[in-house]
Design a protein around this motif. Structure first.
Motif, short mmCIF file in Angstrom:
data_model
loop_
_atom_site.label_atom_id
_atom_site.label_comp_id
_atom_site.label_asym_id
_atom_site.label_seq_id
_atom_site.Cartn_x
_atom_site.Cartn_y
_atom_site.Cartn_z
N SER A 11 -4.03 -10.25 6.57
CA SER A 11 -4.04 -11.58 5.70
C SER A 11 -3.26 -12.60 6.09
O SER A 11 -3.40 -13.82 6.07
CB SER A 11 -4.17 -11.45 4.26
OG SER A 11 -3.02 -10.94 3.88
N SER A 12 -2.11 -12.24 6.88
CA SER A 12 -1.25 -13.18 7.21
C SER A 12 -0.37 -12.65 8.43
O SER A 12 -0.60 -11.54 8.76
CB SER A 12 -0.26 -13.63 6.12
OG SER A 12 0.73 -12.60 5.88
N ILE A 14 1.76 -11.35 11.50
CA ILE A 14 1.47 -10.49 12.69
C ILE A 14 -0.02 -10.08 12.62
O ILE A 14 -0.81 -10.09 13.68
CB ILE A 14 2.34 -9.49 12.74
CG1 ILE A 14 3.64 -9.85 13.23
CG2 ILE A 14 1.83 -8.32 13.80
CD1 ILE A 14 4.92 -8.78 12.94
N ARG A 34 -4.75 -6.87 0.45
CA ARG A 34 -5.03 -7.17 -0.72
C ARG A 34 -5.62 -8.79 -1.00
O ARG A 34 -6.69 -8.82 -1.52
CB ARG A 34 -3.73 -7.05 -1.87
CG ARG A 34 -3.24 -5.56 -1.77
CD ARG A 34 -1.95 -5.70 -2.12
NE ARG A 34 -0.88 -6.50 -1.42
CZ ARG A 34 0.12 -6.66 -1.73
NH1 ARG A 34 0.73 -6.08 -2.77
NH2 ARG A 34 1.02 -7.43 -0.87
N LYS A 35 -5.03 -9.59 -0.39
CA LYS A 35 -5.58 -10.95 -0.64
C LYS A 35 -6.50 -11.22 0.70
O LYS A 35 -6.28 -12.30 1.50
CB LYS A 35 -4.47 -12.04 -0.53
CG LYS A 35 -3.49 -11.59 -1.96
CD LYS A 35 -2.07 -12.73 -1.89
CE LYS A 35 -1.14 -12.02 -2.33
NZ LYS A 35 -0.02 -11.65 -1.16
N ASP A 56 -5.65 -2.17 -0.77
CA ASP A 56 -4.26 -1.82 -1.01
C ASP A 56 -3.82 -0.78 -0.39
O ASP A 56 -4.01 0.47 -0.81
CB ASP A 56 -3.93 -1.77 -2.72
CG ASP A 56 -2.43 -1.63 -2.88
OD1 ASP A 56 -1.59 -1.34 -2.15
OD2 ASP A 56 -1.98 -2.16 -4.02
N VAL A 57 -2.79 -0.54 0.46
CA VAL A 57 -2.42 0.70 1.45
C VAL A 57 -1.88 1.53 0.47
O VAL A 57 -1.60 2.81 0.89
CB VAL A 57 -1.86 0.14 2.65
CG1 VAL A 57 -2.91 -0.52 3.51
CG2 VAL A 57 -0.44 -0.15 2.32
N ASN A 83 -0.07 -2.22 10.07
CA ASN A 83 0.77 -3.46 10.37
C ASN A 83 1.25 -3.79 8.87
O ASN A 83 2.45 -4.32 8.57
CB ASN A 83 0.10 -4.51 10.79
CG ASN A 83 0.81 -5.62 10.64
OD1 ASN A 83 1.73 -6.10 11.11
ND2 ASN A 83 0.18 -6.61 9.62
N TYR A 148 14.89 -0.79 3.60
CA TYR A 148 14.05 -1.30 4.38
C TYR A 148 14.13 -0.55 5.58
O TYR A 148 13.11 -0.15 6.27
CB TYR A 148 13.91 -2.85 4.73
CG TYR A 148 13.02 -3.20 5.48
CD1 TYR A 148 11.70 -3.42 5.35
CD2 TYR A 148 13.54 -3.89 6.86
CE1 TYR A 148 10.68 -3.86 6.49
CE2 TYR A 148 12.65 -4.34 7.75
CZ TYR A 148 11.19 -4.27 7.70
OH TYR A 148 10.34 -4.83 8.42
N LYS A 152 11.62 1.86 7.97
CA LYS A 152 11.07 1.82 9.32
C LYS A 152 11.64 2.97 10.17
O LYS A 152 10.90 3.24 11.09
CB LYS A 152 11.55 0.39 9.84
CG LYS A 152 10.88 -0.84 8.84
CD LYS A 152 9.21 -0.65 9.27
CE LYS A 152 8.69 -1.70 8.82
NZ LYS A 152 7.05 -1.95 8.80
N VAL A 180 10.57 -12.15 13.21
CA VAL A 180 9.17 -12.94 13.70
C VAL A 180 9.15 -14.26 12.66
O VAL A 180 9.28 -13.70 11.36
CB VAL A 180 7.95 -11.94 13.67
CG1 VAL A 180 6.78 -12.74 14.25
CG2 VAL A 180 8.44 -10.75 14.50
N THR A 182 7.01 -15.40 10.31
CA THR A 182 5.69 -15.19 9.55
C THR A 182 6.00 -15.35 8.08
O THR A 182 6.99 -16.03 7.65
CB THR A 182 5.32 -13.62 9.81
OG1 THR A 182 6.38 -12.79 9.11
CG2 THR A 182 4.94 -13.28 10.94
N ASN A 187 7.71 -13.37 1.45
CA ASN A 187 7.17 -12.26 0.90
C ASN A 187 7.95 -11.10 0.52
O ASN A 187 7.63 -10.08 -0.16
CB ASN A 187 6.06 -11.67 1.52
CG ASN A 187 4.57 -12.51 1.65
OD1 ASN A 187 4.71 -13.47 0.81
ND2 ASN A 187 4.14 -12.57 2.94
#
Ligand SMILES: NC(=O)c1ccc[n+]([C@@H]2O[C@H](COP(=O)([O-])OP(=O)(O)OC[C@H]3O[C@@H](n4cnc5c(N)ncnc54)[C@H](OP(=O)(O)O)[C@@H]3O)[C@@H](O)[C@H]2O)c1
Length: 236
Positions: A11-12, A14, A34-35, A56-57, A83, A148, A152, A180, A182, A187
């Motif tokens: 939805s946004s 990448i 989700r969105k 929703d993953v 992603n 985070y 990753k 990046v 974005t 978020n």
């Protein structure tokens, strides 16, 4: 390109840039987030080749339904682009364990659920390609982003593990971007103060199109060529 490609977090940022790039290859795209209404307009332009699926993953049932919908509509799943993801910037001492749960659920369990859902199909068709969007935070650890980074690092470990266990059938590509520009920063689960500190850094980051080009490069390789790892940073 006669492939069906699932993109999570479409939805946004990448994910959206990747959908916009891949559509011109002739691929069928299954766009999940989700969105999902945020990419409704894009999908309406390509009714024959784009399927939107509200997903929703962090919810295994959603993910299973996503893969089922892709198979029903297009008959196969050739590429999964994991992603969807998010971060937070906060000192460990200021821990908000709900944030930790959200990052772990999205960035690790989300990747595993999606992998798990496509696996039987990819084994049956003896072919498949999984592209995991990691980060430079998979290769290094940054203060105030430790959890985070841990998520990753896990994405990198999962990628290596899938490659080892399924190397005769499934290609695995890990793409690790640096900053990046974005919606990522806005978020994040961080405070306004933490965001403000980093706005300039992300503003000067890569455009999401650059990451989309690298994803497309990995997908467009011939069957006998696997791009395992790409690390792409802004040249500052
Ligand atoms: N931007 C960077 O500097 C950077 C650097 C390295 C790596 N990355 C990684 O790149 C990936 C994409 O991030 P981005 O930069 O494009 O940020 P973004 O613009 O914030 O996009 C994140 C995407 O993830 C989706 N998402 C979040 N939680 C989800 C959930 N539970 N279920 C389904 N979708 C979910 C969001 O969609 P909905 O809200 O609609 O669900 C959104 O489409 C992430 O994995 C991120 O960690 C980003």
């Amino acid at each position: 390109m006669n492939k069906t490609i699932i993109i999570t977090g479409a939805s946004s940022g990448i994910g959206k840039a990747t959908a916009e790039s891949l559509i011109s290859t002739g691929a069928n795209l299954v766009l999940a987030s989700r969105k999902i209404e945020k990419i409704q307009k894009f999908a309406e332009k390509y009714p024959d080749s784009v399927l939107l699926h509200k997903t929703d993953v962090t919810k295994k049932d959603d993910v299973d339904a996503l893969v089922e919908a892709a198979k029903q509509r297009f008959g196969s799943v050739d590429v999964l682009i994991n992603n969807a993801g998010l971060g937070s910037f906060r000192e460990l001492q200021m821990a908000d364990t709900n944030e930790w749960d959200t990052m772990i659920d999205t960035n690790i369990k989300g990747v595993l659920y999606c992998f798990n859902a496509v696996l039987p199909h990819m084994i049956t068709q003896e072919k498949g390609h999984i592209i995991n969007i990691a980060s430079v935070a998979a290769h290094d650890v940054f203060p105030n982003a430790v959890v985070y980074c841990a998520t990753k690092h896990a994405v990198l470990a999962i990628s290596k593990g899938i490659r080892l266990e399924f190397q005769d059938k499934i290609k695995v590509t890990t793409i690790s971007p640096g900053a990046v520009n974005t919606g990522f920063l806005e978020n994040t689960l961080s405070t306004e103060e933490d965001k403000e500190e980093r706005r300039e850094y992300f503003k000067e980051g890569l455009t999401p199109d650059v990451i989309a080009q690298n994803i497309r490069f990995a997908i467009e390789q011939p069957d006998e060529v696997a791009i395992s790892e790409i690390i792409v940073r802004p040249q500052r």
